[in-house]
Motif scaffolding. Structure first.
Motif, PDB file in Angstrom:
ATOM      1  N   LYS A 122      41.839  55.115  38.236  1.00  0.00           N
ATOM      2  CA  LYS A 122      41.209  54.506  37.432  1.00  0.00           C
ATOM      3  C   LYS A 122      40.680  52.906  37.657  1.00  0.00           C
ATOM      4  O   LYS A 122      41.000  52.458  38.444  1.00  0.00           O
ATOM      5  CB  LYS A 122      41.550  54.820  36.006  1.00  0.00           C
ATOM      6  CG  LYS A 122      43.027  54.012  36.005  1.00  0.00           C
ATOM      7  CD  LYS A 122      43.388  53.767  34.363  1.00  0.00           C
ATOM      8  CE  LYS A 122      44.650  52.940  34.263  1.00  0.00           C
ATOM      9  NZ  LYS A 122      45.128  52.843  32.976  1.00  0.00           N
ATOM     10  N   ALA A 123      39.909  52.684  36.654  1.00  0.00           N
ATOM     11  CA  ALA A 123      39.485  51.035  36.605  1.00  0.00           C
ATOM     12  C   ALA A 123      40.617  50.244  36.236  1.00  0.00           C
ATOM     13  O   ALA A 123      41.419  50.726  35.327  1.00  0.00           O
ATOM     14  CB  ALA A 123      38.284  50.993  35.988  1.00  0.00           C
ATOM     15  N   PHE A 124      40.639  49.067  36.701  1.00  0.00           N
ATOM     16  CA  PHE A 124      41.830  48.121  36.313  1.00  0.00           C
ATOM     17  C   PHE A 124      41.163  46.894  36.144  1.00  0.00           C
ATOM     18  O   PHE A 124      40.184  46.496  36.630  1.00  0.00           O
ATOM     19  CB  PHE A 124      42.776  47.959  37.393  1.00  0.00           C
ATOM     20  CG  PHE A 124      43.675  49.199  37.467  1.00  0.00           C
ATOM     21  CD1 PHE A 124      44.856  49.339  36.855  1.00  0.00           C
ATOM     22  CD2 PHE A 124      43.365  49.768  38.513  1.00  0.00           C
ATOM     23  CE1 PHE A 124      45.624  50.421  37.034  1.00  0.00           C
ATOM     24  CE2 PHE A 124      44.130  51.173  38.493  1.00  0.00           C
ATOM     25  CZ  PHE A 124      45.289  51.408  37.864  1.00  0.00           C
ATOM     26  N   SER A 125      41.660  46.220  35.223  1.00  0.00           N
ATOM     27  CA  SER A 125      40.836  44.798  34.627  1.00  0.00           C
ATOM     28  C   SER A 125      41.434  43.828  35.596  1.00  0.00           C
ATOM     29  O   SER A 125      42.269  43.784  36.609  1.00  0.00           O
ATOM     30  CB  SER A 125      41.343  44.238  33.429  1.00  0.00           C
ATOM     31  OG  SER A 125      42.813  43.980  33.324  1.00  0.00           O
ATOM     32  N   ALA A 126      40.515  42.615  35.794  1.00  0.00           N
ATOM     33  CA  ALA A 126      40.644  41.523  37.010  1.00  0.00           C
ATOM     34  C   ALA A 126      41.989  40.869  36.359  1.00  0.00           C
ATOM     35  O   ALA A 126      42.699  40.416  37.387  1.00  0.00           O
ATOM     36  CB  ALA A 126      39.554  40.616  36.528  1.00  0.00           C
ATOM     37  N   ASN A 165      30.248  35.773  42.594  1.00  0.00           N
ATOM     38  CA  ASN A 165      30.317  36.842  41.574  1.00  0.00           C
ATOM     39  C   ASN A 165      31.786  37.552  41.428  1.00  0.00           C
ATOM     40  O   ASN A 165      32.274  37.542  40.320  1.00  0.00           O
ATOM     41  CB  ASN A 165      29.287  38.160  41.658  1.00  0.00           C
ATOM     42  CG  ASN A 165      27.929  37.684  41.166  1.00  0.00           C
ATOM     43  OD1 ASN A 165      27.644  36.742  40.636  1.00  0.00           O
ATOM     44  ND2 ASN A 165      26.832  38.173  41.706  1.00  0.00           N
ATOM     45  N   VAL A 166      32.468  37.837  42.632  1.00  0.00           N
ATOM     46  CA  VAL A 166      33.816  38.362  42.467  1.00  0.00           C
ATOM     47  C   VAL A 166      34.513  37.368  42.154  1.00  0.00           C
ATOM     48  O   VAL A 166      35.437  37.571  41.022  1.00  0.00           O
ATOM     49  CB  VAL A 166      34.067  38.688  44.008  1.00  0.00           C
ATOM     50  CG1 VAL A 166      35.801  38.833  44.249  1.00  0.00           C
ATOM     51  CG2 VAL A 166      33.309  39.925  44.268  1.00  0.00           C
ATOM     52  N   LEU A 167      34.575  35.848  42.447  1.00  0.00           N
ATOM     53  CA  LEU A 167      35.673  35.048  41.825  1.00  0.00           C
ATOM     54  C   LEU A 167      35.200  34.693  40.405  1.00  0.00           C
ATOM     55  O   LEU A 167      36.210  34.317  39.641  1.00  0.00           O
ATOM     56  CB  LEU A 167      35.369  33.616  42.717  1.00  0.00           C
ATOM     57  CG  LEU A 167      35.522  33.868  44.311  1.00  0.00           C
ATOM     58  CD1 LEU A 167      35.843  32.326  44.931  1.00  0.00           C
ATOM     59  CD2 LEU A 167      36.635  34.825  44.597  1.00  0.00           C
ATOM     60  N   LYS A 168      34.068  34.832  40.001  1.00  0.00           N
ATOM     61  CA  LYS A 168      33.821  34.503  38.448  1.00  0.00           C
ATOM     62  C   LYS A 168      34.603  35.793  37.789  1.00  0.00           C
ATOM     63  O   LYS A 168      34.975  35.587  37.019  1.00  0.00           O
ATOM     64  CB  LYS A 168      32.384  34.672  38.356  1.00  0.00           C
ATOM     65  CG  LYS A 168      31.990  34.308  37.060  1.00  0.00           C
ATOM     66  CD  LYS A 168      30.475  34.286  36.585  1.00  0.00           C
ATOM     67  CE  LYS A 168      30.128  34.200  35.274  1.00  0.00           C
ATOM     68  NZ  LYS A 168      28.789  33.791  35.017  1.00  0.00           N
ATOM     69  N   ASN A 169      34.179  36.953  38.432  1.00  0.00           N
ATOM     70  CA  ASN A 169      35.133  38.174  37.585  1.00  0.00           C
ATOM     71  C   ASN A 169      36.318  37.943  37.480  1.00  0.00           C
ATOM     72  O   ASN A 169      36.924  38.656  36.604  1.00  0.00           O
ATOM     73  CB  ASN A 169      34.567  39.240  38.507  1.00  0.00           C
ATOM     74  CG  ASN A 169      33.075  39.817  38.178  1.00  0.00           C
ATOM     75  OD1 ASN A 169      32.518  39.361  37.029  1.00  0.00           O
ATOM     76  ND2 ASN A 169      32.394  40.498  39.249  1.00  0.00           N
ATOM     77  N   TYR A 170      36.917  37.486  38.467  1.00  0.00           N
ATOM     78  CA  TYR A 170      38.458  37.380  38.660  1.00  0.00           C
ATOM     79  C   TYR A 170      39.016  36.042  38.369  1.00  0.00           C
ATOM     80  O   TYR A 170      40.224  35.623  38.353  1.00  0.00           O
ATOM     81  CB  TYR A 170      38.915  37.548  40.072  1.00  0.00           C
ATOM     82  CG  TYR A 170      39.128  39.117  40.318  1.00  0.00           C
ATOM     83  CD1 TYR A 170      40.116  39.612  40.203  1.00  0.00           C
ATOM     84  CD2 TYR A 170      37.924  39.851  40.793  1.00  0.00           C
ATOM     85  CE1 TYR A 170      40.273  41.021  40.352  1.00  0.00           C
ATOM     86  CE2 TYR A 170      37.932  41.159  41.279  1.00  0.00           C
ATOM     87  CZ  TYR A 170      38.975  41.729  40.955  1.00  0.00           C
ATOM     88  OH  TYR A 170      38.969  43.150  41.353  1.00  0.00           O
TER      89      TYR A 170
END
Length: 492
Positions: free
Chosen positions: A311-315, A115-120
């Motif tokens: 804050k949040a940052f995008s992949a 899931n992590v690799l897919k998100n990135y």
């Protein structure tokens, strides 16, 4: 003609400690093995840096036209808590603590890893073998090593004899360590009495009564040593000799050193031509460690649910941040660094998007061919992504000048700039234009709203308004199609 025929790639080889011309064993084909995760906990951000870099290596090799077999394993058994072959198997320990089956631990954290690799935005490897799926092959390799006189069995466990190997081989060839120094610097540890020498390492460990993961073997019910699986799987899927082996710097010794000894013992040849290692990732200038609380999980960066980042940052921003440092250098991860990367990423994506609006001019004020050559020269120089990014921003500069009508490009140069920039940004670096994706979603929403209004107009027999909505959408390149299930659309 394939791009690799006109691009001479150089790779820093950890074995020779120099940059070497890359010459694959088979012309046009590349075999690459990268050590994957031990799936007993959530994917570690430092490991993600390593996998992200090799994702770019994989992408660039494919971009150059190579046929690549990329093998990245899953360690789901046999990885003990320390490199002295002592302690508990990490997966078994996690299973005991969580009171679940070991394979539940494996499944849980393998799914998390994927899931992590897919998100990135990672490309999946060609083959992703598991240690437990290759127990038979590991037992067979141990038998061969024993037959050749480089391993011995004691009380159901089998150890590789480093001193015997070193009479003809060179244990330490990768890390630069000398066996004599290893002997001198090794302290005696409880449980090591079965070994002839403290630097010997386990090929097979006898399982005690508490050990859940175990398999039958000629020596005992037990489990394979951690180092063995990579020798077995790399050989099985890439052959006795292959092109590239990668991993984090922390794996150079003892893991990769042991791999070389095992594989060379069996095949009699050097197993890998190019060894590549990524350096460590710091967090706020300190080593990442769960014990100190100085760590962050990859998905926590995306959600913003953490106490470290503002804050949040995008992949894609995280990928961009990683590519701004050479893979062999230490990289310091922080909120300030990510905010700076976010600004640079936005400028790059804005320029890429604006490319579609540029009209060709009568002449060119920018040497696109030289720029393109410089971009490839950067990647050909040991995948130098920081230099590549600096060249990408040369393109951003000229795009902004065209926007301000201070520069121009001919149709041919404009096309070459578009194709090259997009290929390098999206195909090679694996970045994503999230703004464009957001805008696409907004466009879809607007069209769906107009379809709804058109439906209401038709129900009210307001054919003029219905036709007006349809015709004006057609002028914008949006084609409506009425069917039994309702109205759909396509964007031309």
């Amino acid at each position: 003609m394939e791009l690799y025929k006109e691009n001479q790639l150089k790779i820093y080889n950890s074995l020779s400690k120099t940059k070497e011309d890359f010459k694959p064993i088979t012309d046009g084909y590349v075999g690459m093995y990268v050590c994957g995760p031990t799936v007993y906990s959530n994917a570690h951000l430092g490991n993600v840096r390593t996998f992200m870099f090799f994702d770019v290596v994989y992408r660039y090799l494919l971009h150059l036209g190579y046929k690549v077999r990329y093998v990245r394993n899953i360690t789901d058994a046999g990885h003990l808590e320390n490199d002295a072959d002592e302690g508990e198997d990490r997966i078994s320990k996690k299973a005991r603590l969580e009171k679940i089956e070991p394979m539940e631990v494996v499944q849980k954290y393998t799914v998390d890893f994927h899931n992590v690799l897919k998100n990135y935005n990672f490309l999946p490897p060609s083959i992703e073998p598991t240690a437990t799926g290759h127990i038979v092959e590991q037992i067979e390799m141990i038998k061969e090593i024993i037959e050749k006189g480089f391993a011995y069995e004691v009380n159901g466990s089998v150890y590789f004899d480093v001193l015997e190997y070193n009479k003809k081989g060179n244990y330490g060839i990768l890390s630069g360590r000398k066996v004599e120094d290893l002997i001198h610097n090794t302290r005696a540890l409880d449980g090591q009495s079965d070994k002839k020498n403290p630097q010997d390492f386990a090929l097979w460990k006898k399982a005690d009564e508490r050990h859940i993961m175990r398999w039958p073997s000629p020596w005992s019910d037990g489990f394979p040593g951690w180092h063995l699986e990579c020798s077995v799987m790399s050989t099985k899927y890439l052959g006795e000799q292959f092109d590239i082996h990668g991993g984090g710097l922390d794996l150079k010794f003892p893991h990769h050193e042991c791999e070389i000894a095992q594989s060379q013992t069996c095949s009699g040849v050097k197993p890998v031509n190019y060894w590549m290692h990524t350096n460590m990732l710091l967090l706020n200038s300190q080593k990442m460690a769960k014990s100190t609380g100085n760590f962050i999980l990859p998905n926590e960066i995306l959600s913003g649910e953490n106490d470290i980042l503002p804050k949040a940052f995008s992949a894609s921003v995280v990928r961009f941040f990683n590519m701004q440092a050479n893979y062999r250098s230490i990289l310091d991860f922080s909120g300030e660094a990510l905010e700076a990367s976010e600004k640079g990423h936005a400028k790059l994506m804005e320029a890429v998007s604006y490319l579609e609006k540029i009209e060709a001019g009568a002449s060119s004020t920018f040497d696109v061919k030289k720029w393109k050559k410089d971009c490839y020269a950067a990647m050909n120089d040991d995948f130098n992504t920081p230099i590549l990014i600096s060249h990408l921003f040369d393109a951003v500069k000229i795009i902004n000048q065209i926007k301000e009508q201070k520069a121009s490009l001919t149709a041919a140069d404009l096309l070459e700039l578009k194709e090259t920039l997009k290929a390098l940004v999206f195909d090679v670096l694996g970045l994503m234009n999230e703004n464009a994706q957001d805008n696409s979603g907004k466009v879809n929403g607007v069209v769906e709203l107009l379809i709804k209004l058109r439906k209401e107009a038709r129900e009210n027999k307001d054919w003029a308004l219905s036709d007006q909505i349809r015709d004006e959408l057609i002028e914008l390149g949006i084609q409506l199609k009425d069917g039994k299930e309702g109205t759909t659309f396509s964007i031309n």
